[in-house]
Design an enzyme around this catalytic site. Structure first.
Site, PDB file in Angstrom:
ATOM      1  CD  GLU A 144     -48.519 -38.246  -1.475  1.00 43.42           C
ATOM      2  OE1 GLU A 144     -48.484 -37.724  -0.523  1.00 43.42           O
ATOM      3  OE2 GLU A 144     -48.349 -38.006  -2.509  1.00 43.42           O
ATOM      4  CB  CYS A 174     -46.797 -34.848  -5.268  1.00 45.99           C
ATOM      5  SG  CYS A 174     -46.180 -33.554  -6.755  1.00 45.99           S
ATOM      6  CD  GLU A 229     -46.758 -30.121  -5.940  1.00 50.22           C
ATOM      7  OE1 GLU A 229     -47.570 -30.776  -5.505  1.00 50.22           O
ATOM      8  OE2 GLU A 229     -45.839 -30.181  -6.656  1.00 50.22           O
TER       9      GLU A 229
END
Lengths: 778, 335
Positions: free
Chosen positions: A393, A298, A264
């Site tokens: 990110e 996330c 993940e």
């Protein structure tokens, strides 16, 4: 110090601190030093590192850096405990999980305060979100343990699971990992992030209080080096949540090891606002999207896409809202944004924002504490997809933004990313919302809401956001395997031979790419012999043939939008046409293999096609029972373009068993035929040609599996690679798959009994579950 | 105003804290149907914001005391019962003049405060005006066939005029819910405009009766139309509907006020009414107003609580703040 009379005039918010006393007392009780939790007891604290409060810099405790011996001891303890834990049965395990849930609830404030001190997140979030959700995961999975024997009769535990979790939701990620693992009968070795290990250590205490058998949960602390040790250790599965770069390294490190893997990873999730949205609510949603947990999420809605006509008004309102955010002491009950987890992370965020020269940067006009790791809520508008901050990110309270004109463009922009974790859509038009949600490449889509989580709905991504789901029925796949023993698969060799062609007229077997018969790019062919002599030649595909086949498969994207009914019709038609030529195919198989199993293989292949046709319109999604007024739709979507090395030993059945469920689920496939017996596959494309299969949906290559494995597995436009080859290619495939983190399903040199219907497993691998959250209410 | 103090004679005479009313009145705008129809209100999202707000904002100790005192000054102390009498209204007005005991105010070193207004039916206006003479506390009257608003239109307008004549400085009108429910925005606009004209210099609060409007989107649209027609305040409820003021409704109405201010530059006031009876609830409302509209709206000319039992709970909390011991209702004078 203001007095009442003055406050009466200013109407300021004052300090509203949550007491840290109980949490500090707990740390003191533990001697402010922690060992590892192995086999039901804490080890003596060893050499290690300090855990600090990012809001103040104060040292909270000294933690131990696990050694190789510590990791081995933990894995060993988990290994020893596992059979008995699994043997306890679902009902027995459910009681422990229930006890853990209850204990988490009883000590909820202690967990919340400790979490906020260790991580820097506002107490409001740890108290109202993290800790309740962690409890919920244990309650939910107590139920899953209870139901396992009846509802998953063919499933069993994987064994020992190594779990590595991040620092952004320390206890919650622990719960996401440990609860399903334990429910399904696994034991675990978990490593919390080195910044935030304290609630995991408190959790160890809870395990003791719950009377959990020794060795079922083991917790080792330390940095990434310890993580690498766990990855390399004798575990059956690695579950990792963290950055995409580390996830990629884990994929490479576990390649070919047979260890199950779920990842993940990161995201750059789109947050789309259409012009008919409730704008104030969409802006409030952004507070929960990107300023939740300081943006260290996330699935943070970090990429704002606003429809052009409302962009100016939206940005103006958004900036005003940002100014209203309160940043400061995480233990203050009146704080919206707390401290970034560590000075290192703060520097990273600063560096990325300062390094950006594009667009217009706005930072909230609000007071920042002088000390501690704080970064102001930031909005950067007017960015283009080519700007690094639209792609990378940031993992901080920084929102980047661009505009779009039409729904189509919104989808294109949203999907213009390597990631695929989550997406948010705001519109009051139900047609638009339900049209857009399936088109967004993401594992989770929220409609008119954001960052909704629940144990009953799977969470996880596609593309480079990783694979596997956590939560829901779909999450149990990550911690179970099918019952039954595995057998080794021996390499299947072609029949060697010499002599004249059996058939006096030369028949040229070609490959099948984009609906056309294609010669190999290499210009090389190899002879295929049977016992009776030369049966024919097949082309030797090379990387360029792989490229062409994938190109064709990618181009056939219309297949993904066909109805299950249509795909069923086509699969039935393939079966019908194969049936008409059954004798010929049986003869061909027998001629290549020298056995007399051809007739049965053809018959089973027809069955497989009919089964896939049957499933095409029946492999339904679910509506999860999440605790909101609304639905979480777990929709099954095609994985995409699947490359598969088909079984060597069953030249037709091996290929059909892969192809049929894959195309039934609306995937497009690139199939490498059985290497020793490829002629059944090349005959088969004639069946495809007469069965209304659209060009590019099925592509067939012949040649060396070793040659094709690399180009297929490394191809960045391929979404999954499967291998049932008897060649030793599993490790290479999984290693090369790390490039775009495509899904892999390899046999690791174990045999598959093709006479048995494994359709369920294939359907599962051929689909991704997307959870679409649709709150409703008027 | 006379000091009600029972303390030593050295206690200074208090002067009521009067709100500084400098805000220009909202003159209203043309009816802008494009704007009205473009308004959206997503119920689930609004409810989520409302549900999490109490967990996001917390006011403690001296700050809480100051906020509660502020809340007192924002109360429209209300009696709207069929059995209201002169005596009952006088007692209420006395409470409005001295809502918190001097002992408590002294302990917090606070000057005198009063409630924002007293709110009564037409027949009680005169009594209230007399009882409040010299205090600066305005008398508000509910009007226009309150609470249903279904009496003949000319009588509703006449009722306003009578009430203004009787000395009411604020008129709380009820809108015709049927105009909202049938989407007849023009009719709503015209009605509201007529009421505003009838009010003259008296300020007009438009009661939307949100519990009867069917959806939050209707609440948002009705809020806008009333502001376009010149409402000085928009108010949630009569207190007689089955659902009265709620946080989601509040969020919708104050967002409409914010939009109206952003586009016209005029600040319209907000009055939640009915169902707010706890000090804790009042703090949540104030933080919502502060966060969504800003500090300027935390003054009596732009914000009121329509409440009757709220004051009692606030007094008990204030005494707790001062003494550290939980308080009892009978220790505080009833209104």
């Amino acid at each position: 110090m203001m007095i009442v009379k003055e406050i009466f005039e200013t109407m300021d918010y004052g300090p509203a601190p949550e007491s840290a006393a109980e949490a500090l007392a707990w740390l003191v009780d533990q001697g402010d030093r922690f060992g590892h939790f192995i086999n039901g007891a804490f080890t003596k604290p060893g050499d290690g590192f300090e855990s600090r409060n990012p809001a103040t810099g104060e040292v909270l405790a000294t933690l131990s850096q696990a050694s190789q011996a510590d990791v081995e001891a933990a894995v060993d303890a988990a290994r020893k405990a596992q059979p008995k834990w699994e043997g306890l049965g679902g009902g027995g395990r459910a009681r422990y999980l229930y006890a853990i849930a209850r204990l988490l609830q009883k000590h909820s404030r202690l967990f919340a305060v400790l979490e906020s001190m260790d991580n820097g997140k506002p107490i409001r979030e740890s108290r109202d979100i993290d800790i309740p959700l962690a409890q919920r995961h244990f309650y939910y999975h107590a139920g899953m343990a209870q139901l396992m024997e009846n509802e998953l009769p063919d499933a069993e535990a994987l064994g020992v699971c190594g779990q590595i979790i991040p620092w952004n939701f320390p206890l919650l990620m622990l719960a996401w990992k440990i609860a399903p693992a334990l429910a399904m009968g696994n034991t675990v070795v978990l490593k919390p992030a080195e910044y935030t290990s304290l609630t995991a250590l408190l959790f160890a205490d809870i395990c003791t209080q719950a009377g959990l058998p020794k060795g079922v949960v083991n917790i080792v602390t330390g940095d990434g080096v310890v993580g690498e040790m766990i990855v390399a250790s004798d575990v059956d599965k690695i579950a990792f949540t963290g950055s995409t770069s580390v996830g990629r390294r884990i994929r490479e490190a576990t390649a070919g090891s047979g260890k199950e893997l779920t990842l993940e990873l990161g995201g750059k999730s789109a947050y789309i606002v259409f012009d008919d949205a409730d704008i104030d609510s969409a802006i409030e949603g952004l507070v929960d999207a990107i300023w939740f947990n300081q943006g260290q999420v996330c699935c943070a809605g970090s990429r704002l896409l606003v429809q052009e006509g409302i962009a100016d008004r939206f940005y103006t309102k958004l900036r005003a809202r940002m100014d209203g955010l309160r940043i400061g002491n995480p233990l203050d009950k009146c704080i919206d944004v707390g401290a970034v987890v560590d000075p290192v992370q703060l520097q990273t965020i600063k560096g990325m924002v300062e390094g950006n020269t594009a667009g217009e940067t706005y930072q909230a006009v609000c007071d920042l504490p002088k000390n501690g790791c704080y970064f102001p809520p930031t909005l950067i508008t007017g960015l283009e997809t080519s700007d690094p901050l639209m792609q990378e990110e940031i993992f901080g309270p920084v929102l980047v933004s661009s505009t779009f004109r039409t729904p189509v463009e919104a989808v294109e922009l949203a999907n213009n990313t390597r990631y695929g974790l989550a997406a948010t859509v705001w519109t009051e038009n139900v047609n638009l919302a339900l049209d857009i949600a399936p088109k967004l490449v993401a594992g989770v889509v929220w409609v008119n809401a954001t960052n909704l989580f629940d144990a009953a709905a799977g969470f996880g991504g596609v593309r480079e956001s990783g694979f596997g789901r956590e939560g829901g029925w779909e999450g149990l796949n990550a911690y179970t395997k099918s019952k039954g023993k595995t057998k080794a698969l021996a390499k299947v060799e072609a029949v060697s031979g010499e002599g004249a062609p059996v058939d006096p007229v030369d028949r040229t077997a070609k490959m099948y790419v984009g609906g056309k018969q294609a010669r190999p790019d290499s210009g090389y062919s190899k002879p295929i012999y049977g016992k009776s002599g030369l049966l024919g030649h097949v082309g030797l595909a090379n990387r360029k043939d792989v490229r062409n086949a994938v190109e064709a498969a990618v181009g056939a994207k219309g297949w993904a939008r066909t109805t299950g009914h249509l795909r069923a019709q086509i699969l039935y038609y393939i079966g019908e046409n194969l049936s008409a030529r059954a004798a010929e195919f049986a003869h061909r198989i027998d001629a290549m293999t020298g056995k007399k199993t051809g007739a049965k293989e053809v018959e089973t292949s027809i069955q497989r096609l009919f089964t896939a046709a049957a499933w095409a319109d029946k492999y339904d999604g679910q509506v999860h029972g999440v605790p909101i007024r609304g639905v979480a739709l777990a929709m099954k979507e095609p994985t995409g373009v699947i490359g598969a090395l088909c079984a060597d030993e069953a030249p037709l059945l091996g290929l059909v068993s892969v192809m049929a469920p894959a195309i039934a689920m609306a995937n497009r496939v690139v199939l490498a035929a059985s290497e020793p017996y490829p002629l059944a596959a090349t005959d088969f494309y004639q069946i495809l040609e007469t069965s209304d299969v659209p060009a590019g949906v099925v592509n067939i290559l012949t040649g060396s599996h070793a040659e094709l494995a690399g180009p297929l597995a490394s191809h960045l436009n391929v979404d999954a690679v499967w291998s049932f080859s008897s060649r030793d290619v599993s490790a290479e495939i999984e290693k090369a798959a790390a490039g775009n983190l495509k899904r892999t399903w390899v046999n690791n040199a174990t045999a598959t009994d093709w006479s048995v219907d494994h359709s369920r497993k294939f359907l599962q691998a051929a689909t991704e579950i997307k959870n679409i959250w649709v709150p409703y209410g008027e | 105003m006379e000091s009600q103090s029972t303390q030593s004679t050295e206690t200074p005479v208090r002067t009521a804290h009067l709100p500084l009313v400098t805000e220009p009145r909202n003159p209203g705008t043309e009816l802008d149907l494009d704007w009205v129809r473009a308004v959206q209100a997503n119920t689930s999202a609004i409810e989520r914001r409302a549900a999490t707000l109490p967990g996001r904002r917390s006011v403690k100790k001296d700050y809480q005391a100051a906020w509660l005192l502020k809340a007192v000054t924002l109360i429209d102390l209300t009696t709207l019962s069929g059995d209201d009498t002169v005596g009952r209204v006088r007692r209420l007005c006395a409470k409005a003049r001295q809502p918190v005991s001097d002992a408590l105010l002294d302990a917090m070193d606070m000057p005198a405060i009063t409630t924002g207004a007293v709110c009564v039916y037409h027949d009680m206006i005169e009594t209230a005006v007399t009882a409040l003479k010299g205090t600066g506390i305005p008398v508000a009257a509910v009007s226009t066939g309150f609470p249903a608003g279904l009496s003949p239109f000319h009588l509703r307008v006449a009722e306003i005029e009578e009430s203004v004549k009787a000395g009411a400085e604020e008129i709380d009108i009820v809108i015709s819910r049927r105009h909202v429910l049938s989407g007849n925005w023009q009719a709503l606009y015209d009605e509201m405009k007529a009421f505003r004209v009838a009010c003259g210099d008296a300020h007009v609060k438009a009661i939307l009766a949100t519990g009867e409007l069917g959806s939050l989107r209707n609440v948002a649209r009705a809020s806008l139309v009333c502001m376009m027609a010149g409402a000085d305040f928009i108010k949630t409820s009569t207190g007689k509907e089955s659902v009265n003021a709620t946080l989601p409704v509040t969020l919708v109405m104050i967002r409409a006020i914010r939009d109206f201010y952003d586009r016209t530059g005029y600040r319209v006031g907000y009055k939640p009414a009915g169902g707010i009876s706890k000090a804790k609830d009042a703090l949540v409302y104030l933080s919502l107003i502060k966060d969504e509209l800003g500090d300027r709206w935390l003054q009596p000319d732009l914000f009121r609580f329509g409440a009757s039992s709220l004051l009692g709970d606030i007094e008990r909390q204030l005494e707790h703040h001062v003494t550290g011991a939980y308080s009892a209702g009978y220790r505080h004078s009833m209104g």
